[in-house]
Design a protein around this motif. Structure first.
Motif, mmCIF file in Angstrom:
data_model
loop_
_atom_site.group_PDB
_atom_site.id
_atom_site.type_symbol
_atom_site.label_atom_id
_atom_site.label_comp_id
_atom_site.label_asym_id
_atom_site.label_seq_id
_atom_site.Cartn_x
_atom_site.Cartn_y
_atom_site.Cartn_z
ATOM 1 N N THR A 241 -0.721 -6.377 -0.106
ATOM 2 C CA THR A 241 0.184 -6.985 -2.018
ATOM 3 C C THR A 241 0.554 -8.025 -0.254
ATOM 4 O OG1 THR A 241 1.184 -5.156 -2.707
ATOM 5 C CG2 THR A 241 2.399 -6.611 -2.453
ATOM 6 N N TRP B 129 -1.717 -4.156 -12.969
ATOM 7 C CA TRP B 129 -1.707 -4.816 -11.585
ATOM 8 C C TRP B 129 -2.097 -5.713 -11.502
ATOM 9 C CZ3 TRP B 129 -0.209 -0.162 -7.871
ATOM 10 C CH2 TRP B 129 -0.119 -1.335 -6.302
ATOM 11 N N LEU B 235 2.140 1.914 -6.381
ATOM 12 C CA LEU B 235 2.811 1.110 -6.734
ATOM 13 C C LEU B 235 4.249 0.418 -6.772
ATOM 14 C CD1 LEU B 235 2.836 -0.799 -9.543
ATOM 15 C CD2 LEU B 235 4.427 1.940 -10.991
#
Lengths: 342, 342
Positions: A241, B129, B235
């Motif tokens: 990320t 996502w 997540l």
């Protein structure tokens, strides 16, 4: 004394030796044993006179390949730089071993040579994780898949001992990583570990209950405990990320002339951001729970990253981490057994 | 026809009704059934004349509290807006239900009222996502803890059916989320699922093998399959990392006058970045594997976020997702049984 597997990682002595030189400027009392090819190590040491004065070379003919299978490495690698560097910790000649080599081989060899602390069943790999406050420790990030309630409690105590060594807090805050959905409330083992940690008084940790994934980076606790499958996925996902957002940022800043000019003027800010997000700052996964310290550096890191791994190792040595962890785990298991017996 | 639980979420009709109005501008043929307090819904609808013309109100006296236990909600909530909205899908009066309400209650009620597709054991929650390429689907992000090999394969087919509906690809690429360390090579169930997916020909998916956490955001595959504990943690960790880096960025840009000036000039770029990272773009967790579609919106989202959840629902309805999923899962289980029998 720091044992270095000089042949480990993608670059071997070219990164390990300059890394040690950087770390020496920060810890002038360090002494190194460098395991690996003498000629290659000497060639690098010749560029670092101060380091050469406090480094000893132990020549080895072989090194563990980055893609070797752990089982194979254990059978055939007993004269390798990695094995001998670990053995020097087991023999009491060194205080910690640092390697950027094959993770699986390093884990398997460390377990075999250093052995798990007698009260625990399994060691864990602990990662330093940057947070908006400072850093936290997350474990296990991949030594094993799954963990029983009692193993999770061991991880809590092991991680807290490491936090005490690195963050200089007396009673580190600890959380169990869990999912927050009401209807499931987490895996059985996590719930049981929660019960154990809540039920014992006077543990050397400040237990904060469950934490969720988004709270790791917020720095809600010093130590986040999770079994190795979810822990490894969380770590890799966070790294991914961060890379993803860096790319978004680069794309966004290059899309108009005005943005490019603005980004140029703000380059001081971007440098701060880059430094903050530099993975080399927190390079080094620590194998916790063994009778000796082993730190795994990223295989592809540079000298600055390798120096961070040495620094982490040295901080843990100075604080007497292994001894403290042994005492904490022993006390914990004694009290858990007596509680279960009563 | 879209069934809306108008009382769900932190704001109820104040967000649900304007959200529907936004979605209507994108899909002018939409029709809505709004379940909840008639007076409150009418008050909001009075501000949206076009929406009022294609919305029908079904008055309910009760709503499920955001903190209600799922078991309690199921026993006592059968006249609630949530229950009746779901039931309208089961009765064939609506094609999909959207709710920003209590996740656990919505999941439990949906399972009870819509029932799992006959070939599968468990539904999953699928999340959209964002990736550097576009978006991918990750499931399960928290419907259940743990999953057998066969359940992971079901998730692969369910996720692929959703990817087909939303991304308009004929044979979506699918990966199993795993850890990359050589010495363990992942959980047993993940390895078994890998064997099954590799061993069957002509599946309606393009199976790509294992993927690691950092590859999700790189968009390596359209569908990432994982059991719900690690999936939920991944997540939440990604969301937390994104917030963390945003904060780093704000801090870095405000630390000097020059950076502030630069950031001001680059504000177009920052707007692009903000839009790219806006969680409202991908708001909506889909309950997959039931005989009907249910989409969970974030409880705290605004009208724009709620409209995204409606859009996702409508895209899935238009593509005939449930029918396709039933066929795919049935074929898969037939072929798996015949393979196991031979």
């Amino acid at each position: 004394m720091i044992a270095l597997d000089a042949m480990g990682g993608d670059f071997g002595p070219e990164v390990v030796v300059p890394g040690a030189a950087i770390s020496l400027t920060r810890h002038p009392n360090l002494r190194f044993k460098m395991f690996g090819d003498q000629a290659q190590i000497e060639a690098e040491l010749s560029k670092h006179a101060e380091l050469a004065a406090c480094a000893e070379i132990v020549h080895t003919d072989s090194a563990i390949a980055m893609d070797a299978k752990p089982s194979q490495a254990i059978r055939q690698g007993r004269s390798s730089s990695m094995w001998l560097a670990i053995k020097s910790v087991a023999d009491g000649d060194s205080d910690v071993v640092i390697s950027a080599g094959n993770t699986g081989a390093l884990m398997a060899m460390s377990k075999l040579v250093l052995r798990p602390i007698s009260d625990i069943e399994r060691p864990a790999i602990a990662a330093l994780w940057p947070t908006v406050r400072n850093e936290c420790i997350v474990l296990d990030v991949g030594a094993n898949i799954g963990a029983s309630a009692s193993q999770l409690c061991d991880f809590a105590l092991m991680g807290a001992a490491m936090a005490r060594a690195l963050f200089h807090v007396d009673k580190p805050t600890v959380g169990l990583l869990n999912v927050g959905l009401e209807e499931i409330k987490g895996a059985e083992e996590v719930k049981q570990a929660h019960g154990i940690l809540q039920g014992l008084d006077a543990l050397p940790i400040d237990y904060q209950g469950f934490v969720e994934g988004h709270e790791i980076g917020q720095g809600r606790v010093d130590v986040v405990v999770v079994e190795g499958f979810a822990g490894n996925i969380a770590l890799k996902t966070a790294e991914g990320t961060a890379r993803q957002i860096s790319q978004y940022l680069r794309d966004a800043m290059s899309r108009s002339l005005m943005s490019r000019v603005g980004a140029f003027l703000a380059q001081g800010g971007f440098r701060t951001l880059k430094a903050k997000m530099d993975p080399r700052r927190v390079n080094g996964g620590t194998f916790l729970g063994l009778n000796g310290l082993a730190v795994k550096s990223h295989g592809g890191t540079d000298a600055l990253g390798f120096a961070s791994a040495i620094d982490i190792g040295q901080d843990m040595v100075e604080s007497g981490l292994v001894g403290r962890m042994r005492t904490d785990l022993h006390d914990f298991h004694e009290r858990l057994s007596s509680k279960l017996a009563s």
